[in-house]
Scaffold this active site. Structure first.
Site, mmCIF file in Angstrom:
data_model
loop_
_atom_site.group_PDB
_atom_site.id
_atom_site.type_symbol
_atom_site.label_atom_id
_atom_site.label_comp_id
_atom_site.label_asym_id
_atom_site.label_seq_id
_atom_site.Cartn_x
_atom_site.Cartn_y
_atom_site.Cartn_z
ATOM 1 N N CYS A 189 0.872 -1.177 0.000
ATOM 2 C CA CYS A 189 0.000 0.000 0.000
ATOM 3 C C CYS A 189 0.912 1.230 0.000
ATOM 4 O O CYS A 189 1.706 1.435 0.914
ATOM 5 C CB CYS A 189 -0.908 0.014 1.224
ATOM 6 N N CYS A 201 0.592 3.412 3.121
ATOM 7 C CA CYS A 201 1.262 2.816 4.292
ATOM 8 C C CYS A 201 2.766 3.020 4.183
ATOM 9 O O CYS A 201 3.436 3.249 5.200
ATOM 10 C CB CYS A 201 0.916 1.337 4.409
ATOM 11 N N ASP A 220 -0.603 16.432 -2.166
ATOM 12 C CA ASP A 220 -0.856 15.510 -3.274
ATOM 13 C C ASP A 220 0.239 15.697 -4.329
ATOM 14 O O ASP A 220 0.622 16.822 -4.659
ATOM 15 C CB ASP A 220 -2.247 15.761 -3.877
ATOM 16 N N HIS A 263 -4.579 1.213 8.371
ATOM 17 C CA HIS A 263 -5.025 0.961 6.999
ATOM 18 C C HIS A 263 -6.494 0.523 6.950
ATOM 19 O O HIS A 263 -6.867 -0.485 7.540
ATOM 20 C CB HIS A 263 -4.156 -0.129 6.359
ATOM 21 N N ASN A 290 -13.234 9.912 -2.363
ATOM 22 C CA ASN A 290 -13.569 8.960 -3.416
ATOM 23 C C ASN A 290 -13.669 7.558 -2.833
ATOM 24 O O ASN A 290 -12.789 7.130 -2.075
ATOM 25 C CB ASN A 290 -12.500 8.990 -4.513
ATOM 26 N N GLY A 339 -13.698 6.809 -9.035
ATOM 27 C CA GLY A 339 -12.340 7.028 -9.524
ATOM 28 C C GLY A 339 -11.282 6.775 -8.467
ATOM 29 O O GLY A 339 -10.120 7.133 -8.675
ATOM 30 N N HIS A 352 -6.280 3.056 0.256
ATOM 31 C CA HIS A 352 -6.072 3.374 1.681
ATOM 32 C C HIS A 352 -6.865 4.662 1.840
ATOM 33 O O HIS A 352 -6.539 5.673 1.191
ATOM 34 C CB HIS A 352 -4.574 3.574 1.961
ATOM 35 N N HIS A 369 -8.471 8.064 2.065
ATOM 36 C CA HIS A 369 -7.829 9.384 2.116
ATOM 37 C C HIS A 369 -8.862 10.447 1.826
ATOM 38 O O HIS A 369 -9.730 10.277 0.963
ATOM 39 C CB HIS A 369 -6.659 9.464 1.129
ATOM 40 N N HIS A 417 -9.350 14.161 0.467
ATOM 41 C CA HIS A 417 -8.718 15.251 -0.281
ATOM 42 C C HIS A 417 -9.203 16.583 0.290
ATOM 43 O O HIS A 417 -10.415 16.788 0.435
ATOM 44 C CB HIS A 417 -9.147 15.228 -1.756
HETATM 45 P P1 AMP Z 1 -8.005 8.865 -5.426
HETATM 46 O O1 AMP Z 1 -8.281 8.962 -6.904
HETATM 47 O O2 AMP Z 1 -9.046 9.510 -4.576
HETATM 48 O O3 AMP Z 1 -7.665 7.453 -5.006
HETATM 49 O O4 AMP Z 1 -6.718 9.773 -5.206
HETATM 50 C C1 AMP Z 1 -5.421 9.296 -5.071
HETATM 51 C C2 AMP Z 1 -4.561 10.517 -4.969
HETATM 52 O O5 AMP Z 1 -3.287 10.140 -4.479
HETATM 53 C C3 AMP Z 1 -4.327 11.235 -6.307
HETATM 54 O O6 AMP Z 1 -4.765 12.584 -6.195
HETATM 55 C C4 AMP Z 1 -2.820 11.112 -6.512
HETATM 56 O O7 AMP Z 1 -2.268 12.247 -7.139
HETATM 57 C C5 AMP Z 1 -2.326 10.936 -5.096
HETATM 58 N N1 AMP Z 1 -1.060 10.248 -4.950
HETATM 59 C C6 AMP Z 1 -0.697 9.058 -5.460
HETATM 60 N N2 AMP Z 1 0.539 8.719 -5.094
HETATM 61 C C7 AMP Z 1 0.989 9.726 -4.301
HETATM 62 C C8 AMP Z 1 2.213 9.969 -3.601
HETATM 63 N N3 AMP Z 1 3.234 9.112 -3.641
HETATM 64 N N4 AMP Z 1 2.332 11.112 -2.896
HETATM 65 C C9 AMP Z 1 1.310 11.998 -2.857
HETATM 66 N N5 AMP Z 1 0.121 11.813 -3.484
HETATM 67 C C10 AMP Z 1 -0.027 10.703 -4.208
HETATM 68 ZN ZN ZN Z 2 -2.393 1.476 3.574
#
Ligand code: AMP
Ligand code: ZN
Length: 114
Positions: free
Chosen positions: A4, A7, A30, A46, A87, A93, A98, A100, A102
């Site tokens: 993950c 994680c 992000d 997680h 999301n 999308g 994990h 999160h 936004h």
């Molecule tokens: P979601 O589409 O809601 O799953 O959003 C995942 C978000 O994680 C996206 O906005 C990506 O740009 C962001 N993301 C993916 N990998 C990383 C990372 N290593 N560091 C920071 N943000 C990330």
């Molecule tokens: Zn995780």
């Protein structure tokens, strides 16, 4: 959780641009920002998505929301406004499984979302 990406960020196995950390939550910028302020808040424990948070862990959700509110205030966007996005599963999308939250702000948002 092995494999993950979030994680791994929590464990410092991959770098990120940290904004906040306490015993339960981390927040980081992000990597592909969609607004001048685009911060992700995640619980250290997680859970794949909102669908996977059990009723008895509901404080995970209030922690994320209240911390997002505090960061919005600290970033100076509480009064101008911000958007919180959670999301959940395929049609939303969701790409990282994990949970999160936004936090997006610093520009005028449109509605409906795409
Ligand atoms: P979601 O589409 O809601 O799953 O959003 C995942 C978000 O994680 C996206 O906005 C990506 O740009 C962001 N993301 C993916 N990998 C990383 C990372 N290593 N560091 C920071 N943000 C990330
Ligand atoms: Zn995780």
């Amino acid at each position: 959780m092995e494999n993950c990406i979030f994680c791994k960020i929590i464990k410092r196995e991959i770098p990120s641009d940290f904004v906040f950390e306490d015993e339960n939550i981390i927040a980081f910028n992000d990597i592909n920002p969609q607004a001048p302020i685009h911060i992700l808040l995640i619980p250290k424990k997680h859970f794949a998505s909102l669908n996977d948070i059990p009723e008895e862990k509901k404080e995970v959700l209030s922690d994320l929301l209240l911390k997002a509110r505090q960061i919005a205030k600290e970033k100076g966007i509480a009064r101008t406004g911000y958007r919180l996005v959670l999301n959940t599963a395929k049609d939303s999308g969701q790409e990282v499984f994990h949970i999160h939250l936004h936090l997006l702000g610093g520009r005028r948002m449109s509605w409906p979302p795409g």
